[in-house]
Enzyme design. Structure first.
Site, PDB file in Angstrom:
ATOM      1  N   GLU A  62      39.000 -21.626  -4.843  1.00  0.00           N
ATOM      2  CA  GLU A  62      38.683 -22.579  -5.901  1.00  0.00           C
ATOM      3  C   GLU A  62      38.955 -24.015  -5.472  1.00  0.00           C
ATOM      4  O   GLU A  62      39.018 -24.920  -6.303  1.00  0.00           O
ATOM      5  CB  GLU A  62      39.470 -22.237  -7.178  1.00  0.00           C
ATOM      6  CG  GLU A  62      39.124 -20.847  -7.682  1.00  0.00           C
ATOM      7  CD  GLU A  62      39.665 -20.546  -9.072  1.00  0.00           C
ATOM      8  OE1 GLU A  62      40.347 -21.402  -9.653  1.00  0.00           O
ATOM      9  OE2 GLU A  62      39.382 -19.440  -9.562  1.00  0.00           O
TER      10      GLU A  62
ATOM     11  N   LYS B  47      35.723 -16.158 -20.209  1.00  0.00           N
ATOM     12  CA  LYS B  47      34.874 -16.108 -19.018  1.00  0.00           C
ATOM     13  C   LYS B  47      33.603 -15.344 -19.401  1.00  0.00           C
ATOM     14  O   LYS B  47      33.660 -14.129 -19.654  1.00  0.00           O
ATOM     15  CB  LYS B  47      35.586 -15.361 -17.893  1.00  0.00           C
ATOM     16  CG  LYS B  47      36.777 -16.108 -17.292  1.00  0.00           C
ATOM     17  CD  LYS B  47      37.548 -15.179 -16.357  1.00  0.00           C
ATOM     18  CE  LYS B  47      38.504 -15.932 -15.442  1.00  0.00           C
ATOM     19  NZ  LYS B  47      39.409 -15.009 -14.707  1.00  0.00           N
TER      20      LYS B  47
HETATM   21  P1  PGA Z   1      39.084 -14.723 -10.691  1.00  0.00           P
HETATM   22  O1  PGA Z   1      40.295 -15.702 -10.923  1.00  0.00           O
HETATM   23  O2  PGA Z   1      37.825 -15.437 -11.000  1.00  0.00           O
HETATM   24  O3  PGA Z   1      39.210 -14.314  -9.259  1.00  0.00           O
HETATM   25  O4  PGA Z   1      39.327 -13.565 -11.637  1.00  0.00           O
HETATM   26  C1  PGA Z   1      40.361 -16.640 -11.961  1.00  0.00           C
HETATM   27  C2  PGA Z   1      41.577 -16.424 -12.826  1.00  0.00           C
HETATM   28  O5  PGA Z   1      42.358 -15.473 -12.632  1.00  0.00           O
HETATM   29  O6  PGA Z   1      41.794 -17.178 -13.769  1.00  0.00           O
HETATM   30 ZN    ZN Z   2      43.579 -15.871 -14.500  1.00  0.00          ZN
END
Ligand code: PGA
Ligand code: ZN
Length: 425
Positions: free
Chosen positions: A205, A335
């Site tokens: 990220e 998400k």
């Molecule tokens: P991930 O991580 O997209 O790999 O699940 C993001 C998070 O845990 O907030």
């Molecule tokens: Zn997370």
């Protein structure tokens, strides 16, 4: 009216295949979306479909999901009104008996769902944020920005997954982003001074990765970086920590710095970190199915800070409802690809709001150059947004879209620190 649905295999920011989709309307307007993908995925999120063919992309190919868009999903939505997102999403969900969409593939379903939303916005001649907000004043979110990465995003350089900066004292989105960019630069300088030789290396990220002695050193580094950037820790910029505890649990306890901590010792450690550092938000502090542990931990850890469920709630209305009923956490990460459709993600946002839970809309560690997430944050008035670092284009696509909206959309509000959940009381 939807007249055509196109799909293809694209690449995400990790260089792994993902599903791209374009939905074309009868009047010629169209929308294109490329879906994100997690690495530290929870057990309860909607299921991506991958080919598993070791001869292509190490098994990560998505030709099956692309095919499902063309042959299974497109016929279900062609002829539907793209402006009726719920009807389109219901049609998409009807293609799979599995609520987690594992047979057709949540990556296939979300691609069509999102491309439909974008096509409808284009057809309406309005920006996406306005298309989803109705008449509400656009609300620019408080950003939660990745500074140091570990866990599944950084080759396990640290046990914990992310230490993030939250510019709680900022009064505009543009100021918020400038502050955290300064903190990011300062953290890189301090890490180099403290013996890290890896300042040029960034994690999935865009966070700094490697070169720290232990997990607590990451909290100290970011706190010191706030000061080094000429800002006041806690007052101008606070810390958020994503423990991603699913990834730490070894079956008996939580692995940290080479030791296994039992539940009591783990909680004591988190409570001490919260006393010693200006932590305003904690995410995924316990494994996703330890409801009793979460309920017990919430009063202490969530009394005067945000306690955020990611893998815990998995952007799933049923799990969030259970959490609300049991007094677990006080904020939810949203998400869209954990949910599988736009309508499901929106419903989780609304359920949270009705219960007084804060909402943080979030990208994934494998993301794309799309910027719709920024518009959803503004239009759904989530109040907070988590996208990763201030570098790497799949991250800056979202920040840049927010800068554009704030600068050009006319009257807007900035959510600021008020967006953080303070307490369950
Ligand atoms: P991930 O991580 O997209 O790999 O699940 C993001 C998070 O845990 O907030
Ligand atoms: Zn997370």
């Amino acid at each position: 009216t939807i007249s055509e649905v196109l799909a293809w295999e694209a690449l995400d920011s990790r260089g792994r295949p993902t599903v791209g989709c374009r939905v074309i309307l009868a009047d010629g307007a169209s929308g294109r979306a490329t879906v994100p993908s997690g690495a530290s995925t929870g057990g309860h999120e909607a299921r991506e479909r991958r080919d598993g063919d070791p001869d292509r992309y190490g098994g990560h190919g998505v030709r099956g999901a692309v095919d499902a868009v063309r042959t299974t999903l497109a016929p279900l939505v062609i002829g539907l009104d793209a402006a009726d997102q719920e009807a389109v999403d219901a049609a998409l969900e009807s293609a799979d008996d599995d609520p987690l969409l594992g047979a057709v593939g949540a990556n296939a379903v979300l691609a069509v769902s999102l491309a439909t939303l974008l096509a409808a916005a284009a057809g309406s001649g309005r920006p996406l944020w306005r298309h989803v907000s109705g008449d509400a004043v656009p609300l620019l979110p408080l950003p939660m920005v990745n500074i140091v990465s570990g866990g599944a995003h950084a080759g396990r350089a640290l046990d914990i997954q992310d230490v993030l900066a939250v510019p709680v004292g900022a009064t505009s989105f543009a100021q918020a982003l400038e502050w955290v960019s300064r903190v990011r630069a300062a953290a890189g300088e301090l890490l180099a001074q403290r013996g890290g030789t890896t300042t040029a290396l960034v994690a999935d990220e865009g966070g700094l990765a490697g070169g720290l002695a232990d997990n607590e050193a990451a909290l100290a580094l970011v706190t010191d970086a706030v000061e080094h950037a000429g800002l006041a820790p806690g007052e101008h910029v606070g810390l958020a920590v994503d423990l991603a505890a699913n990834q730490l649990h070894d079956g008996t306890g939580y692995r940290l710095d080479g030791e296994t901590l039992d539940a009591a010792a783990w909680r004591a450690r988190l409570e001490r970190w919260c006393r010693d550092y200006p932590v305003v938000s904690l995410e995924d502090v316990l494994v996703e199915d330890d409801w009793a542990g979460w309920a017990a931990a919430t009063p202490a850890l969530g009394a005067d800070r945000q306690l955020l469920g990611d893998d815990l709630f998995a952007t799933n209305a049923g799990r969030l409802r259970q959490g609300i009923d049991q007094g677990v956490a006080n904020a939810v990460l949203v998400k869209p690809n954990q949910a599988g459709t736009v309508s499901r993600a929106r419903a989780v946002t609304e359920l949270a709001r009705a219960a007084g839970y804060a909402t943080v809309i979030s990208a994934r560690s494998g993301d794309t150059e799309d910027d719709w997430l920024a518009d959803l944050a503004v239009g759904w008035r989530t109040g907070q947004l988590k996208v990763g670092s201030t570098m790497r284009s799949e991250r800056t696509a979202k920040w840049n879209r927010l800068l554009e909206i704030e600068a050009t959309a006319g009257p807007t509000e900035f959510a600021g620190a008020a967006a953080l959940s303070r307490s369950l009381a």
